[in-house]
Design an enzyme around this catalytic site. Structure first.
Site, PDB file in Angstrom:
ATOM      1  CE  LYS A  98      -0.406  -0.328   5.059  1.00  0.00           C
ATOM      2  NZ  LYS A  98      -1.272  -0.832   6.148  1.00  0.00           N
ATOM      3  NE  ARG A 156      -7.241   0.399  10.590  1.00  0.00           N
ATOM      4  CZ  ARG A 156      -5.989   0.216  10.192  1.00  0.00           C
ATOM      5  NH1 ARG A 156      -5.157   1.241  10.125  1.00  0.00           N
ATOM      6  NH2 ARG A 156      -5.541  -0.986   9.877  1.00  0.00           N
ATOM      7  CG  HIS A 188      -4.548  -4.163  11.868  1.00  0.00           C
ATOM      8  ND1 HIS A 188      -3.494  -4.898  11.352  1.00  0.00           N
ATOM      9  CD2 HIS A 188      -4.100  -2.890  11.946  1.00  0.00           C
ATOM     10  CE1 HIS A 188      -2.469  -4.086  11.119  1.00  0.00           C
ATOM     11  NE2 HIS A 188      -2.803  -2.868  11.473  1.00  0.00           N
ATOM     12  NE  ARG A 242      -3.551  -7.839   7.846  1.00  0.00           N
ATOM     13  CZ  ARG A 242      -4.211  -8.259   8.933  1.00  0.00           C
ATOM     14  NH1 ARG A 242      -4.971  -9.333   8.880  1.00  0.00           N
ATOM     15  NH2 ARG A 242      -4.101  -7.604  10.067  1.00  0.00           N
ATOM     16  CE1 TYR A 300      11.295  32.296   0.619  1.00  0.00           C
ATOM     17  CE2 TYR A 300      11.473  29.913   0.798  1.00  0.00           C
ATOM     18  CZ  TYR A 300      11.250  31.041   0.040  1.00  0.00           C
ATOM     19  OH  TYR A 300      10.979  30.934  -1.305  1.00  0.00           O
ATOM     20  CB  CYS A 335      13.139  26.188   0.229  1.00  0.00           C
ATOM     21  SG  CYS A 335      14.397  27.289   0.858  1.00  0.00           S
ATOM     22  CG  ASP A 377      10.826  23.575  -5.082  1.00  0.00           C
ATOM     23  OD1 ASP A 377       9.931  22.722  -5.007  1.00  0.00           O
ATOM     24  OD2 ASP A 377      10.602  24.789  -5.262  1.00  0.00           O
TER      25      ASP A 377
HETATM   26  C1  LIG Z   1      -0.683  -1.767   6.907  1.00  0.00           C
HETATM   27  C2  LIG Z   1      -1.341  -2.996   7.390  1.00  0.00           C
HETATM   28  C3  LIG Z   1      -0.606  -4.173   7.569  1.00  0.00           C
HETATM   29  C4  LIG Z   1       0.902  -4.236   7.436  1.00  0.00           C
HETATM   30  O1  LIG Z   1       1.482  -3.795   8.633  1.00  0.00           O
HETATM   31  P1  LIG Z   1       3.057  -3.778   8.838  1.00  0.00           P
HETATM   32  O2  LIG Z   1       3.230  -3.244  10.211  1.00  0.00           O
HETATM   33  O3  LIG Z   1       3.614  -2.851   7.823  1.00  0.00           O
HETATM   34  O4  LIG Z   1       3.517  -5.180   8.645  1.00  0.00           O
HETATM   35  C5  LIG Z   1      -1.294  -5.327   7.903  1.00  0.00           C
HETATM   36  N1  LIG Z   1      -2.632  -5.306   8.075  1.00  0.00           N
HETATM   37  C6  LIG Z   1      -3.367  -4.182   7.942  1.00  0.00           C
HETATM   38  C7  LIG Z   1      -4.830  -4.244   8.166  1.00  0.00           C
HETATM   39  C8  LIG Z   1      -2.744  -2.995   7.615  1.00  0.00           C
HETATM   40  O5  LIG Z   1      -3.463  -1.873   7.495  1.00  0.00           O
END
Ligand SMILES: *Cc1c(COP(=O)(O)O)cnc(C)c1O
Length: 370
Positions: A40, A140, A169, A221, A266, A312, A314
């Site tokens: 992602k 969440r 999660h 994941r 700046y 800045c 850039d």
């Molecule tokens: C981003 C995410 C992960 C990955 O987490 P890491 O800490 O980068 O391994 C796994 N599950 C969900 C739901 C996430 O949003």
């Protein structure tokens, strides 16, 4: 923002590091566990398509992305492995989700009812594969109770859907105190036990869970640790070595001696206290090199050089120990000689986590793969 390839500022991704991190994790999970690489947010700033191609080559079983568009980007790049979108989607997008064969999470029965109505009006061709999200303490997305889960299960028998997965999660998998993690884990497994059948994928394991807990479920994941970054920042030591893949470099574009009492940047927030050699580097907050990094440092000829004056949009200025030629290499993240600057160093300096620093690098900075 256009990718600026005629400027010497670039991110270099060490593809061997990504491969090494993937091989390390493959050795740590069991044969019945599917490895999904999380790519992602443009692969945590590392480049989603390129990282996905490497991960595919290393034999991962699928990918996780945050949005439908991120999933489509992978499909259009020729990725055919399963792709799970981690964020909730609107019912109106389901024909697209079906067309690109993306899997999506579901979190409420109201959403399922709306989707079923929509399907009756305007059916999509392939059933949409759904992963039921359980909210076991992250607050969440997800169903909160077994009763709600059962209502969802009934609706998932509709031809609009394929019940492909169930997951939760963890909020604290990267912390030394495991009590809340344990609570979430127990809640999850107690909830899924009440289902008449288990879907193909049961998954709870992110990087931190794999590193500091147990490889639970039959799908992992794996995100931040694939990029070689410690999920806990620097709170806990990883149980196995992770190799960082990202470095950021540029070149000095102007070098000048400013007399004592000269202003830099700046707002005139820095004034030379002697005759000083000042170098200008073509990177700024529009590249994701944020203004809070004023006073931080870069590496030039193996030495730390302080960022003076405000960053800045850039460009930024650094104080050099002596005169240096224009074109001298500047390391903003990475190793130079005996010294190193990590994403974690930047994150600590500005009071955030390396995840945020990495995904803030904008599209303007080209990514090169070595
Ligand atoms: C981003 C995410 C992960 C990955 O987490 P890491 O800490 O980068 O391994 C796994 N599950 C969900 C739901 C996430 O949003």
């Amino acid at each position: 923002m256009v990718k600026s390839i005629y400027r010497p500022t670039k991110i270099t991704i060490d593809t061997r590091a990504i491969r090494k991190n993937l091989r390390t994790v493959s050795q740590r999970i069991s044969k019945n566990q599917a490895l999904f690489a999380v790519v992602k947010a443009n692969g945590y700033g590392h480049g989603a398509v390129q990282i996905a191609k490497i991960a595919e080559d290393e034999g991962v079983d699928g990918f996780c992305v945050a949005t439908i568009d991120e999933g489509i980007e992978l499909r259009e790049a020729g990725i055919t492995l399963p792709i799970l979108v981690l964020g909730l989607v609107e019912v109106s997008t389901l024909p697209v989700v079906s067309e690109y064969q993306l899997s999506i999470p579901v979190a409420t029965t109201e959403w399922l009812d709306l989707a079923i109505q929509e399907y009756q009006r305007n059916p999509w061709k392939q059933p949409v594969a759904v992963h039921v999200a359980l909210d076991t303490g992250m607050g969440r997305i997800g169903f909160l109770t077994s009763a709600e889960l059962h209502h969802a299960y009934q609706r998932l028998q509709a031809p609009a859907f394929l019940f492909e997965g169930i997951f939760t999660h963890f909020a604290t998998a990267d912390q030394a105190d495991t009590s809340y993690w344990l609570e979430q884990k127990e809640k999850f497994f107690a909830m899924i036990e009440t289902l008449p059948e288990q879907p193909r994928y049961v998954h709870v394991t992110n990087s931190a869970t794999l590193i500091w807990h147990e490889p639970l479920g039959n799908m992992v994941r794996y995100g931040v640790a694939m990029y070689g970054l410690n999920p806990s920042s620097d709170a806990l030591d990883p149980a196995y070595p992770l190799v960082p893949a990202l470095s950021l470099s540029s070149k000095l574009m102007q070098v000048k001696k400013l007399p004592v009492g000269s202003g830099v940047g700046y707002g005139h927030t820095y004034e030379t206290t002697a005759d000083e050699w000042i170098g200008t580097i073509p990177i700024g907050y529009a590249d994701g090199y944020v203004r809070k990094l004023q006073g931080f440092h870069v590496l030039i000829e193996g030495e730390f050089c302080k960022i003076v004056g405000r960053v800045c949009m850039d460009q930024l200025m650094v104080r050099l120990p002596h005169e240096m030629p224009v074109g001298t290499r500047v390391t903003l993240v990475g190793v130079d000689g005996q010294n190193q600057i990590t994403l974690q160093d930047m994150a600590s300096y500005i009071g955030t986590i390396h995840y945020e620093v990495a995904c803030l690098f904008s599209e303007r900075v080209p990514r090169v793969y070595e």
